[in-house]
Write a protein that holds these residues in place. Structure first.
Motif, short mmCIF file in Angstrom:
data_model
loop_
_atom_site.label_atom_id
_atom_site.label_comp_id
_atom_site.label_asym_id
_atom_site.label_seq_id
_atom_site.Cartn_x
_atom_site.Cartn_y
_atom_site.Cartn_z
N CYS A 29 5.85 -11.71 -26.22
CA CYS A 29 6.97 -12.44 -25.62
C CYS A 29 6.63 -12.93 -24.21
O CYS A 29 5.71 -12.43 -23.56
CB CYS A 29 8.22 -11.56 -25.60
SG CYS A 29 8.27 -10.32 -24.30
N CYS A 89 6.63 -10.21 -21.46
CA CYS A 89 5.42 -9.36 -21.41
C CYS A 89 4.26 -10.13 -20.79
O CYS A 89 3.51 -9.58 -19.98
CB CYS A 89 5.04 -8.89 -22.80
SG CYS A 89 6.03 -7.49 -23.37
N ILE A 95 11.48 -6.15 -27.55
CA ILE A 95 12.41 -7.28 -27.64
C ILE A 95 12.09 -8.14 -28.86
O ILE A 95 10.95 -8.18 -29.32
CB ILE A 95 12.34 -8.12 -26.33
CG1 ILE A 95 13.68 -8.78 -26.03
CG2 ILE A 95 11.25 -9.20 -26.39
CD1 ILE A 95 14.60 -7.92 -25.24
N CYS A 131 8.34 -8.58 -30.52
CA CYS A 131 7.16 -8.70 -29.67
C CYS A 131 6.15 -7.61 -30.02
O CYS A 131 6.53 -6.47 -30.29
CB CYS A 131 7.59 -8.58 -28.20
SG CYS A 131 6.19 -8.55 -27.06
N CYS A 184 6.32 -5.15 -26.62
CA CYS A 184 7.53 -4.43 -26.20
C CYS A 184 8.50 -4.35 -27.36
O CYS A 184 8.12 -4.49 -28.52
CB CYS A 184 8.15 -5.11 -24.98
SG CYS A 184 8.96 -6.69 -25.33
N ARG A 190 6.91 -2.80 -20.17
CA ARG A 190 6.17 -3.79 -19.37
C ARG A 190 5.72 -3.21 -18.03
O ARG A 190 4.67 -3.55 -17.51
CB ARG A 190 7.04 -5.02 -19.11
CG ARG A 190 7.24 -5.85 -20.34
CD ARG A 190 8.26 -6.95 -20.08
NE ARG A 190 8.90 -7.32 -21.32
CZ ARG A 190 10.19 -7.53 -21.47
NH1 ARG A 190 11.02 -7.43 -20.45
NH2 ARG A 190 10.67 -7.84 -22.65
ZN LIG Z 1 7.35 -8.34 -25.04
#
Ligand SMILES: [Zn+2]
Length: 387
Positions: free
Chosen positions: A41, A44, A26, A21, A24, A320
């Motif tokens: 993502c 987010c 992930i 992402c 973030c 986030r």
């Molecule tokens: Zn994200």
């Protein structure tokens, strides 16, 4: 049991190329997560939506209405709150009881192996926070066999716990005639997953098999010699009883902006919640998932299967929530994600009756070639968020 290589990509319907992402830490390897055309993502995007588009005052009124509809006048319980004794369920129970005047029954599905701090926090929750609680504990001989089988066949020791965590509250709700079950956050929405419930307060009971049981419900283990009576504690109540009871599963995260760190401060103040003296293995935090000695292994296995460890999940959420930057998050992932959980390692293996050799063979069978390669005799991830 099989040590054959598992086809992780098709088993979990993962993209075959790894993408991280842009906002973030992930990756697209988290089952059911989706990425938009800008590489951001779903979690987010949802976090941003939450901060900018949701009228929380309106949501609070919706919660007030929900409570009023379910409130009972005869002194009986009007809401069921699943709790571990931790910060999230503790926050929900305290809010409902003290801010909304509800009479909650709290219900706990016992961890496989309680840590001292986990047990202490449940006691504090009951005695200092002040709640009625039902603790569900399953026969240890059955549970360790279920856990052994789940580890060998699914590469996840945690599955039997998830059955109880998901089904036990439904059962207790039916037994006590409580229609409203209030969970904390909707993990699918908050952490990335199936977004169909993003704008709903409730969860469909029909989704349980696919989302939480990876297509293997408790009955599956009958094939492996677990008897019907031993499986019983893991089962939900008959579906007709759940419908008759008008059971509804709601999420506090829909009504109240969900912030794990704020929940922690709240529970430390109101429920006697204590943090660990040392950080949890695989991450940097001291206040999340403290109660089960077998937890560390579960997160480690997710790291093996998806390349997503505990620090990735923790940092993604904190980014986030605006607590840390992506750079800080990536550095924490680099430092902690790959950490093998040693503290309770032997105890967990002994509990499951698994040797270390078998453990490593099972673990290696779940290392997908689209994520892992061997370099200088060591397994390393091909793609990381910090590179
Ligand atoms: Zn994200």
């Amino acid at each position: 049991m099989s040590f054959d290589k598992k086809d992780v990509v098709s088993l979990y319907k993962l993209p075959s190329t790894v993408e991280f992402c842009k906002k973030c830490t992930i990756s697209n390897q988290r089952p059911r997560i989706s990425f938009d055309e800008w590489g951001v993502c779903s979690a987010c995007n949802f976090a941003e939506y939450k901060q900018t588009h949701i009228d929380w005052d309106k949501r609070e009124k919706e919660l007030q209405d929900l409570c009023d509809r379910n409130r009972k006048s005869d002194g009986s319980y009007d809401v069921l709150v699943p709790v571990s004794g931790g910060k999230d369920g503790g926050f929900v129970a305290h809010m409902l009881k003290n801010e909304y005047g509800m009479n909650p029954l709290t219900v706990t599905w016992s961890p496989s192996l309680y840590t001292d701090i986990g047990r202490k926090n449940l006691d504090n929750f009951i005695h200092i926070g002040g709640y009625d609680n039902i603790l569900g504990s399953v026969n240890g001989a059955v549970h360790r066999e279920m856990m052994r089988l789940a580890f060998l066949h699914m590469g996840d020791n945690f599955q039997p716990f998830i059955y109880g965590q998901t089904n036990f509250p439904l059962k207790v709700a039916v037994q006590h005639g409580i229609s409203l079950i209030m969970y904390g956050e909707n993990g699918e929405v908050e952490y990335g997953g199936d977004m169909k419930n993003a704008h709903k307060a409730t969860r469909d009971i029909e989704d349980h098999d696919g989302h939480y049981f990876s297509g293997k419900p408790p009955e599956f283990w009958e094939e492996h010699g677990i008897s019907k009576s031993d499986i019983f504690p893991y089962l939900p109540p008959p579906y007709s009883k759940t419908v008759e009871n008008e059971t509804e599963i709601h999420f506090m995260g829909y009504y109240h902006c969900w912030d794990p760190q704020e929940n922690f401060y709240y529970c430390a103040e109101n429920n006697g919640f204590q943090i660990n003296t040392e950080r949890s293995e695989g991450t940097y935090s001291k206040y999340a998932s403290l109660d089960d000695k077998t937890d560390g292994l579960h997160y480690y296995l997710a790291y093996i299967k998806f390349g997503i460890g505990r620090a990735t999940s923790d940092t993604a959420h904190e980014i986030r929530d605006g607590k840390i930057t992506r750079e800080e998050g990536a550095a924490l992932v680099k430092k902690y994600d790959s950490e093998v959980p040693k503290r309770y390692f032997q105890e967990t293996l002994d509990y499951m009756g698994i040797t270390e050799e078998i453990f490593h063979r099972v673990v290696d069978s779940w290392r997908s070639p689209h994520l892992w390669e061997k370099k200088g005799g060591e397994w390393v991830l091909k793609y990381t968020v910090w590179q």
